[in-house]
Enzyme design. Sequence first.
Site, PDB file in Angstrom:
ATOM      1  CG  HIS A 141      37.725 -18.208   0.679  1.00  0.00           C
ATOM      2  ND1 HIS A 141      38.692 -18.794  -0.079  1.00  0.00           N
ATOM      3  CD2 HIS A 141      36.979 -19.216   1.182  1.00  0.00           C
ATOM      4  CE1 HIS A 141      38.536 -20.117  -0.044  1.00  0.00           C
ATOM      5  NE2 HIS A 141      37.491 -20.388   0.706  1.00  0.00           N
TER       6      HIS A 141
ATOM      7  CE1 TYR B 215      43.875 -15.929  -6.474  1.00  0.00           C
ATOM      8  CE2 TYR B 215      44.406 -16.105  -8.808  1.00  0.00           C
ATOM      9  CZ  TYR B 215      43.477 -15.964  -7.802  1.00  0.00           C
ATOM     10  OH  TYR B 215      42.146 -15.837  -8.114  1.00  0.00           O
TER      11      TYR B 215
ATOM     12  N   PRO C  21      41.440 -15.953 -16.711  1.00  0.00           N
ATOM     13  CG  PRO C  21      41.710 -18.245 -16.490  1.00  0.00           C
ATOM     14  CD  PRO C  21      41.871 -17.138 -17.468  1.00  0.00           C
TER      15      PRO C  21
ATOM     16  CE  LYS D 175      37.575  -9.381 -10.184  1.00  0.00           C
ATOM     17  NZ  LYS D 175      36.721  -9.472  -9.036  1.00  0.00           N
TER      18      LYS D 175
ATOM     19  CE1 TYR E  63      41.150 -12.897  -6.934  1.00  0.00           C
ATOM     20  CE2 TYR E  63      39.667 -13.162  -5.071  1.00  0.00           C
ATOM     21  CZ  TYR E  63      40.409 -13.716  -6.099  1.00  0.00           C
ATOM     22  OH  TYR E  63      40.404 -15.074  -6.296  1.00  0.00           O
TER      23      TYR E  63
END
Length: 397
Positions: free
Chosen positions: A72, A200, A292, A296, A384
């Site tokens: 991604h 998200y 979560p 990570k 990220y």
Amino acid sequence: MRTDVAIVGAGPAGLVLAHLLARAGIGSVVLETHSREHVESRVRAGVLEAGTADLLERTGVGDRMRQQGMIHRGIELSFGGRRHRVDLAGLTGRTITVYGQQEVVRDLIAARLGAGLPLIFDAKSVRLSGLDTSAPLVRFRHDGEEVELTADVVAGCDGHHGVCRQAVPDGVLRTYRRDYPYAWLGVLAQAPPASEELVYTRHERGFALFSMRSPAVTRLYLQVAPDEDVAGWPDERIWAELHRRLRTNDGFDVHEGDVLEKGVTPMRSVVTEPMRYGRLFLAGDAAHIVPPTGAKGMNLAIADVAVLAGALVTWYATGDEAGLAAYSRTCLRRVWRVQHFSWWMTSMLHATDRDDPYEHRLQLAQLDSVTQSLAYATSLAENYVGLPLDCAAAGLP
Ligand code: APR
Ligand code: PHB
């Protein structure tokens, strides 16, 4: 029984450590309390940082990940009915790989057993002693027999509920923690992903996350109450709530399918310091937990053992203890940066229990900054895709 390093726990931390040590010719025995079937089928998170994927690839356990994992280049943040893309690849030059944690675990178990190296499942009542001596001892029961394993070092990779952290005498460790007033209801569904990237979502009714495992399987999460009973969530209720929270004005919506699995995960942040006592080294969830939201947990566990493997390789090769002495300090620096990122993502995206209108406005301001300011977006993207792994520490070129 005797080995160099006794590794307690066959999650990502224990298995990657065993794998890195084996490559360097250091012996280890891995003890796992559950069955192979159990650890290989446990549904967990599924995002590999660039450095994690690279480490697996470079150490010869990345074949299936390369074939089946999904690369991604960005993620979406959704709020106010609109999706905003964070261009991870454009901002950092790096990507993430979506590949389930249990697939990583399966690949590592296959490599270990394929090489004929010791990995003992169903090891019961594991107990540690002599941690403050140079010959620590691990006792356990296996096939009805009592077994004693002596080692130079014990690696406590047995997760948050393991026994290793508890084996440290009272007063040595300090724990920092935060419990969040919500949990995640996770759902695995036989349905093709409706978007190519993770979404998200901050919604007035609560956070929701759209993720995936394959071109045919979608992974979804809903913010729920911390003590939520999954029995109160029949499939129809789950889908209705997912549609409500995830649908956006541009027509994005989840595809429904058979629910393969569902469960509630608590949300907490925990750090235990130091990550060492005598000859015991704690790694992964045994030492720290992150909520979560930043994806990570597995990555941080693997970052710990990369440092530990590097320090052990040097120690066995030269007798130099500096790396082992610095282990806790080196790991905790990353741990706390990742703690901050995970806390920040969590507090930006979840509806608060009190429905505090001031906090709600702050969350929207934060999301506004992240989606409008290159500096904010870059910071999110860097965290990220993951802080760089010290590959030299892992004994890698
Ligand atoms: N003896 C032996 N094994 C044990 C014991 C014990 N007493 N207690 C627990 N275990 C095993 C668990 O069954 C599990 O397989 O230790 C393993 C720990 O693995 P994880 O919980 O996966 O922890 P870790 O390897 O640190 O990886 C962290 O896992 O839980 C997720 O969100 C977390 O993604 C993060 C990652
Ligand atoms: C998952 O796919 O399980 C997943 C993805 C991203 C997260 C957490 C979990 O932040």
